[in-house]
Motif scaffolding. Sequence first.
Motif, mmCIF file in Angstrom:
data_model
loop_
_atom_site.group_PDB
_atom_site.id
_atom_site.type_symbol
_atom_site.label_atom_id
_atom_site.label_comp_id
_atom_site.label_asym_id
_atom_site.label_seq_id
_atom_site.Cartn_x
_atom_site.Cartn_y
_atom_site.Cartn_z
ATOM 1 N N TRP A 125 0.802 -1.213 0.000
ATOM 2 C CA TRP A 125 0.000 0.000 0.000
ATOM 3 C C TRP A 125 0.837 1.265 0.000
ATOM 4 N N ARG A 130 -7.839 6.803 0.069
ATOM 5 C CA ARG A 130 -8.177 5.471 0.591
ATOM 6 C C ARG A 130 -6.930 4.760 1.114
ATOM 7 N N ALA A 186 -4.135 6.208 2.114
ATOM 8 C CA ALA A 186 -3.649 6.940 3.288
ATOM 9 C C ALA A 186 -4.425 6.520 4.534
ATOM 10 N N ARG A 187 -5.721 6.334 4.394
ATOM 11 C CA ARG A 187 -6.538 5.881 5.530
ATOM 12 C C ARG A 187 -6.127 4.480 5.968
ATOM 13 N N ASP A 188 -5.853 3.617 5.004
ATOM 14 C CA ASP A 188 -5.423 2.256 5.337
ATOM 15 C C ASP A 188 -4.048 2.257 6.004
ATOM 16 N N LEU A 189 -3.212 3.207 5.621
ATOM 17 C CA LEU A 189 -1.860 3.294 6.172
ATOM 18 C C LEU A 189 -1.805 4.067 7.488
ATOM 19 N N ASP A 190 -2.901 4.727 7.838
ATOM 20 C CA ASP A 190 -2.979 5.616 9.003
ATOM 21 C C ASP A 190 -2.117 6.828 8.756
#
Length: 76
Positions: free
Chosen positions: A41, A70, A72-76
Amino acid sequence: KGNYRLAINWLQKAIANGGTPQQRVRMLRNLADWQRINDQWADSFNTLSQFVLEFPGHPDLLGVRKEQLRLARDLD
């Protein structure tokens, strides 16, 4: 996923060698997709960042930015 790793490697080499703008658009978008499929990711996010820098006027820039959000959200 093993095939994606090999494909990602070859596609990165192709991108490094240049290409026409249309080819680079396709290669960068494919690379980002394949990296995401292969659970890379952060690499996918960085590839999309490269796309944005190279093609700031691309018609699908909003779609690319949404995909980055999306990721960035998954990666925090």
